[in-house]
Design a protein around this motif. Sequence first.
Motif, PDB file in Angstrom:
ATOM      1  N   PHE A 455       5.878   0.072  -1.966  1.00 23.42           N
ATOM      2  CA  PHE A 455       5.140  -1.318  -1.480  1.00 23.42           C
ATOM      3  C   PHE A 455       4.331  -0.882  -0.387  1.00 23.42           C
ATOM      4  CE2 PHE A 455       6.897  -3.480  -4.843  1.00 23.42           C
ATOM      5  CZ  PHE A 455       6.997  -4.758  -4.942  1.00 23.42           C
ATOM      6  N   PHE A 458       1.577   1.582  -1.580  1.00 23.64           N
ATOM      7  CA  PHE A 458       0.379   0.913  -2.580  1.00 23.64           C
ATOM      8  C   PHE A 458      -0.087  -0.324  -1.834  1.00 23.64           C
ATOM      9  CE2 PHE A 458       0.007   3.814  -5.632  1.00 23.64           C
ATOM     10  CZ  PHE A 458       1.229   4.398  -5.651  1.00 23.64           C
ATOM     11  N   VAL A 508       3.335  -0.584 -10.490  1.00 19.74           N
ATOM     12  CA  VAL A 508       3.791  -0.012  -9.358  1.00 19.74           C
ATOM     13  C   VAL A 508       4.540   1.451  -9.672  1.00 19.74           C
ATOM     14  CG1 VAL A 508       4.877   0.219  -7.160  1.00 19.74           C
ATOM     15  CG2 VAL A 508       3.957  -1.930  -8.149  1.00 19.74           C
TER      16      VAL A 508
END
Length: 512
Positions: A455, A458, A508
């Motif tokens: 997390f 990105f 993701v």
Amino acid sequence: MKKIGATLLAAIIGGAIAVGGFKLFENKQMDNMTFEERQKVYYANNPGEEILSSTGNPDFTQAAAAVSPGVVHIQVTMASRGNRGGGGSPFDMFEEFFGVPQQRGQARPATASGSGVLISPDGYIVTNNHVVEEADKIEVVLTDKRKYEAKVIGRDPNFDLALIKVNATGLPMVKLGNSDNVQIGEWVLAVGYPLGLQSTVTAGIISAKGRRIGILDEPTQGRGYGGMGQQEQMISNAVESFLQTDAVINRGNSGGALVNARGELIGINSAIASPTGTYAGYGFAIPINLAKKIVDDFKEFGSVKRGYVGVTFTEINDQLRAEKGIEDVNGLYVRDVLKGGAAEAAGIKSGDILTKVEGRVIYGTPDLQEYVARLRPGDKVKLTYKRDGKEKDVSLTLKGEESKPKTEDAESSASATEIFNKLGASFVPASNARKQELGIKSGVVVSQVHRGGVFEYFGVERGLVITEVNGKPVNSVDDVESALGSTRRNIVRITGVPERGSTVQFNVPLKY
């Protein structure tokens, strides 16, 4: 006369060969011993004077004199590089945990420092993982100014422990103690190299045992104290069962010694609780009885060999007691039993309450975690569990990594728990008011984004309300982990609503 001289010479040579052979055999035997066994041999051969503290007015002079030479200054050199998750010192957990501002993109410093404890005269040193994890070069400095370059033998962030070694012999060392015998209120000394100072000794007492503070599985920024929710506890691989002390500990004490008044090592100093980043009354040390097993694993295998019970659980609290109608105040509520795991083989089921381990009452997560963490796959452990108001004892044979759950996707070998940890975030359920405000029926809020996770990499930010993971609605941490089990081709599909904005969908990738 010549005959006598020849006989005497032969006897001397024979004796030298015998002694040399014995020493070679002794050294070979020592190589196969645990650090605790090696110390017992050493102290049996070199008993020295017993270190005692006086009663009444405490006197720590002998303990300090005996321990200080065996606590070393660790100086770390790191290649200057951009900080993926924020600036400040990447080295000392104290800074990250207790309120030092972090700024994205700030260059990391080239050097940092901490402490370590010599536990063997041939150069083995135990310290914290966060002291050496990003080191390109490690230099160890003794109190007598001797310097050595060290290499990492093994390290593990789940325990925040590392074993390093310098190429030297005859070094001073600190005697290993027994952290199980430590009593609340007992006098202790903290020895290390805080705030860039030389060897420093401070005194205090043990103020608590078995503390879990959430620092190993939830790196934090800008907070005075870190903890974690009950739901998050059961998905963490980190083991925390700290000794808490009010002996003064500061930045640079990481990896240093916590010793009793007899000069015996009972803990490895690791963290402090402070709103400012400097000492404010509470320090935390890893119990040495846990550290002994971990460093022995490092020496023998290079990594930690963990045994698993094979359950996910939640500490019993008022909310859970009301929800499940539980009368017990202590214990761990079994949420799930992993297929093929040790608990399933022993007959433990979801809904059982784990009450004791080897006859010791389980008050919370640390009581079970620390004990099991001292064991290896194949070791047996006695657990007591309660079902329908009746307790039952069972003997489990712990299993290794192969018993951890895998996803159904043949293309991915990671378990849902491993994927969850790799995401690097914490979640809390979205309130009904927040759902109504955003016009959604499900949702969890990203409450923390951890350094080094997917997390963070990105750019996923705190405050994002995630409504679906892999196409499944999520309302709790359990829902998130369950949905991650449907991950395909190492890509997690997320639907969410930012703090300000409309619904977004994005993928993701777990590999980048």
